[in-house]
Design an enzyme around this catalytic site. Structure first.
Site, PDB file in Angstrom:
ATOM      1  N   SER A  86      -3.854   6.806  19.596  1.00  0.00           N
ATOM      2  CA  SER A  86      -4.873   5.944  19.161  1.00  0.00           C
ATOM      3  C   SER A  86      -5.914   6.687  18.001  1.00  0.00           C
ATOM      4  O   SER A  86      -5.773   6.521  17.048  1.00  0.00           O
ATOM      5  CB  SER A  86      -6.131   6.743  20.682  1.00  0.00           C
ATOM      6  OG  SER A  86      -7.030   5.662  20.356  1.00  0.00           O
ATOM      7  N   ASP A 206      -3.683   0.529  24.452  1.00  0.00           N
ATOM      8  CA  ASP A 206      -4.248   1.688  23.677  1.00  0.00           C
ATOM      9  C   ASP A 206      -2.847   3.204  24.014  1.00  0.00           C
ATOM     10  O   ASP A 206      -2.716   2.760  25.358  1.00  0.00           O
ATOM     11  CB  ASP A 206      -5.153   1.730  23.916  1.00  0.00           C
ATOM     12  CG  ASP A 206      -5.746   3.214  22.972  1.00  0.00           C
ATOM     13  OD1 ASP A 206      -4.914   4.431  22.780  1.00  0.00           O
ATOM     14  OD2 ASP A 206      -6.694   3.745  23.543  1.00  0.00           O
TER      15      ASP A 206
END
Length: 318
Positions: A86, A206
């Site tokens: 991320s 993600d």
């Protein structure tokens, strides 16, 4: 070994022979640590343990990693392999591609929501309301190509890896070859906030969902000693007020459990307690980075001592 002992004793004698007004009093441990540290960082890469760095997820909090990288670089800590998820993927990939921390600080002053998505406007809101279609994160690829060109993992200065999750299967998808831009976009493609990224018959979101702190990926890149830079979630700030905020809070709860498990596999952990900064508060990137500087400085001496002890056989054989 005799060389190290002789030089260390000489340095100790010289330091303590100085008049009190000449220098602040330093401890014997500090003098020895500094000497051995210089010995360690002067070793050729092939003659010392391979040092890796894992950068956690955390949204804007993850920009604390820039401060950590700055402190480690200034102290001479060698980084031979990296992985990030991320925001850790964003920061880590730019640094691994060769951008200095000065450039990362500069970039933080210009990142806005439209850096990530082209749908941060009235049309994007209408698409969300009437077509039930989440905004795309495709602008992030353009942003990366502006910073580092159409770079591939194979061309990075420091070997790097990142991860995303396939929403169809729940599998972790690891990226350590091919184009960097699509991999980093997928790794920070927040579920429930951005539309999944289509890639080779997969739909990616993600990587924090499956690997919040990718210590295992750094290990796979060949690291012997792993430093983990962690930005733990803050559960004491105000309650989420939107659907997206609730989804992000749920991700943070899951991430907290993964941090604890992954951190146990690292040799050294730097905790960046970035509190009261939301996942998407992009105007606070610089503030998060400053927390990283303070955290890394607080832990630097302990890290140096731990690395010296880990590599002591290589140091004394120099």
């Amino acid at each position: 070994m005799k060389k190290i002992h002789a030089l260390a004793l000489f340095m100790l004698a010289a330091a303590f022979a100085l008049p009190a007004y000449a220098l602040p009093r330093v401890t014997q441990d500090a003098i020895l640590r500094d000497f051995l540290w210089e010995e360690f960082i002067s070793l050729p890469a092939q003659e010392r343990p391979k040092v890796g760095l894992a950068l956690s997820a955390g949204g804007v909090r993850g920009f604390a990693h820039v401060g950590v990288l700055e402190v480690l670089h200034n102290a001479g800590v060698p980084i031979d392999a990296m992985a990030g998820t991320s925001m850790g993927a964003v920061v880590g990939s730019l640094y691994a591609a060769g951008l200095p921390t000065d450039k990362l600080w500069e970039i933080s002053q210009h990142i806005q929501m439209d850096t990530i998505t082209p749908d941060f406007n009235l049309m994007g809101l209408l698409k969300l309301l009437f077509l039930q279609k989440l905004p795309s994160s495709r602008n992030l690829q353009d942003f990366f190509n502006q910073q580092i060109g159409h770079m591939r993992f194979e061309d990075m200065v420091i070997p790097f890896a990142t991860a995303a999750m396939d929403v169809k299967t729940g599998e972790q998808v690891v990226f350590d070859s091919g184009p960097v831009d699509i991999a980093v976009r997928a790794s920070m493609n927040l579920p429930g906030v951005f539309d999944p990224v289509p890639y080779r018959h997969r739909y990616l979101v993600d990587g924090a969902v499956v690997n919040y702190l990718p210590v295992d990926l750094v290990k796979q890149k060949g690291a012997d000693y792993i430093i983990a830079s962690v930005t733990p979630p803050d559960f004491f700030s105000q309650a989420p007020q939107t659907v997206a905020a609730y989804l992000l809070r749920i991700g943070d709860v899951r991430g907290a459990a993964m941090i604890e498990e992954s951190a146990q596999r690292a040799n050294f952990v730097i905790q960046n307690r970035v509190l009261d900064i939301g996942t998407l508060e992009l105007d606070k990137l610089h503030e998060a980075g400053e927390v990283g500087i303070r955290s890394a400085n607080d832990e630097l001496e302990a890290l140096q001592e731990d690395l010296i002890l880990f590599a002591i056989d290589d140091v004394v054989q120099k």
